[in-house]
Write a protein that holds these residues in place. Structure first.
Motif, PDB file in Angstrom:
ATOM      1  N   THR A   1       0.845  -1.187   0.000  1.00 29.91           N
ATOM      2  CA  THR A   1       0.000   0.000   0.000  1.00 29.91           C
ATOM      3  C   THR A   1       0.886   1.244   0.000  1.00 29.91           C
TER       4      THR A   1
ATOM      5  N   PHE B   1      -6.537   1.428   4.558  1.00 29.18           N
ATOM      6  CA  PHE B   1      -5.677   0.505   5.294  1.00 29.18           C
ATOM      7  C   PHE B   1      -6.487  -0.608   5.950  1.00 29.18           C
TER       8      PHE B   1
ATOM      9  N   VAL C   1       3.546  -0.775   4.042  1.00 32.76           N
ATOM     10  CA  VAL C   1       3.095   0.572   3.694  1.00 32.76           C
ATOM     11  C   VAL C   1       4.314   1.416   3.339  1.00 32.76           C
TER      12      VAL C   1
ATOM     13  N   ALA D   1      -1.163   3.700   9.728  1.00 30.36           N
ATOM     14  CA  ALA D   1      -0.742   2.379   9.266  1.00 30.36           C
ATOM     15  C   ALA D   1      -0.465   1.446  10.440  1.00 30.36           C
TER      16      ALA D   1
ATOM     17  N   THR E   1      -0.522  -3.846   9.465  1.00 35.36           N
ATOM     18  CA  THR E   1       0.738  -3.507   8.792  1.00 35.36           C
ATOM     19  C   THR E   1       1.867  -4.382   9.321  1.00 35.36           C
TER      20      THR E   1
ATOM     21  N   LEU F   1       6.680  -0.772   7.914  1.00 33.93           N
ATOM     22  CA  LEU F   1       6.632   0.564   7.332  1.00 33.93           C
ATOM     23  C   LEU F   1       7.903   0.786   6.537  1.00 33.93           C
TER      24      LEU F   1
END
Length: 360
Positions: free
Chosen positions: A245, A258, A266, A279, A284, A287
């Motif tokens: 994403t 999300f 993400v 996120a 998630t 990151l």
């Protein structure tokens, strides 16, 4: 109870890279072992390998290593590649310095195997290896073997490819497994593609649906491909990422988006603290921050608490996304969870009895 010809050989081939040969091999060998049949495995051309400091093999191919460990094969049941495909080997062949008869070398290498069945994993496509006379068809002719073909489903036009393959391989083609079928194409594959192919003389042993876990990659692989710096939770790099994403919208829209995704990576700017927090509050797995901006302390602390790795990359967002997309397209069957899923899919969607009828 063994099959009628105790040294039968089956070439497992594919039409393109990352079609799923290893997953099919894994399922087949395990099922055969449950039937008390002995199995050997060979991969004539090594493409990804590590040099060993000790042991029986000075250099071992990664797929070979994985299958040996996953299937508990003994040294007598495994054959190392007859060549490793690197630039030096290719240059020697092109220049005429290398005149080795590789098919004969392969045949000699396998002649002392006494297992019920020997699986030989062909190169990445039907044509790869031709320069060494080790394409799938040439291996089959050398070993007097049948070919089990694995082909990923893109659309109904895969029948074009398979009809061409049939003309090329003829009686060597034992049958096919159609892999990675999207959910909305399963009925088409079952009701249209399979009956058509069987009428044309191409046996279909399996229609394997696509699976998000098998397409996933772990965070460690993303770190490697992105040459990323791990800012926190380096102990959680085995987390599996199933989707990607991009965080580039306003925070309200991002949060809604999300929440619709599962186990995602993400990608967002290092300065977008709002998106990073959003996120971290959803599904998630890592990151990935771009823009050479360090995250704020509140982000690092929250990620530590939630056990979410944060990666920092030197690439821009577009390049980062392209690299991750390529990782999804080129995944390997290595993690235990993938092995388990692959086995379940095989048991449910592969016609093992029909396969054995062809061997017998």
């Amino acid at each position: 109870m063994g099959v009628t010809q105790p040294t039968q050989r089956v070439i497992v081939a594919s039409t393109e890279p990352y079609s799923g040969k290893s997953a099919i091999l894994l399922g087949l060998v395990q099922q055969l072992k449950r039937q008390n049949l002995s199995v050997a495995y060979s991969k004539p051309i090594g493409t990804v390998w590590h040099d060993e400091q000790s042991g029986s093999f000075a250099r071992i191919e990664d797929d070979l290593r994985f299958l040996v460990e996953a299937l508990h094969l003994s040294e007598a049941e495994v054959r190392s590649p007859v060549l490793f495909l690197d630039q030096e080997t290719l240059t020697r062949r092109l220049s005429g310095e290398d005149e080795i008869d590789y098919p004969q070398k392969l045949k000699d290498d396998l002649d002392d195997i006494t297992t019920d069945i020997t699986f030989v994993e062909a190169p990445k496509s039907l044509w790869e290896g031709s320069i060494f006379n080790l394409s799938a068809g040439e291996i089959a002719n050398t070993l007097d073997a049948q070919i089990l073909l694995v082909i990923p489903y893109h659309d109904k036009l895969l029948v074009d490819s398979l009809l061409t393959v049939l003309r090329f391989l003829g009686d060597r083609l034992m049958g096919v497994v159609i892999n990675k079928i999207p959910p909305d194409a399963l009925d088409i594959a079952e009701q249209q593609v399979k009956p058509f192919l069987q009428k044309k003389g191409i046996d279909v042993f399996g229609l394997i649906p696509a699976n998000r876990i098998l397409r996933s990659v772990n965070v460690r692989e993303l770190v490697k491909r992105l040459n990323a710096e791990v800012l926190c939770r380096s102990d959680r790099l085995d987390l599996m990422v199933e989707s990607l994403t991009i965080g580039a919208m306003n925070v309200n829209s991002a949060l809604k988006y999300f929440r619709q995704r599962q186990n995602m990576a993400v990608v967002t700017g290092g300065d977008r603290t709002d998106l990073q927090l959003a996120a971290l509050e959803t599904s998630t797995q890592c990151l990935i921050l771009t823009g050479h901006v360090a995250p704020q302390e509140i982000i690092l602390n929250r990620a530590e608490d939630l056990e979410v790795p944060i990666l920092s990359v030197d690439y821009d967002t577009l390049t980062t996304v392209e690299i991750i997309d390529q990782a999804f397209d080129h995944v390997r069957l290595q993690e235990p969870i993938k092995v388990e899923v692959a086995q379940e899919l095989f048991q449910k969607h592969f016609d093992y009895d029909r396969f054995m009828q062809h061997l017998s």
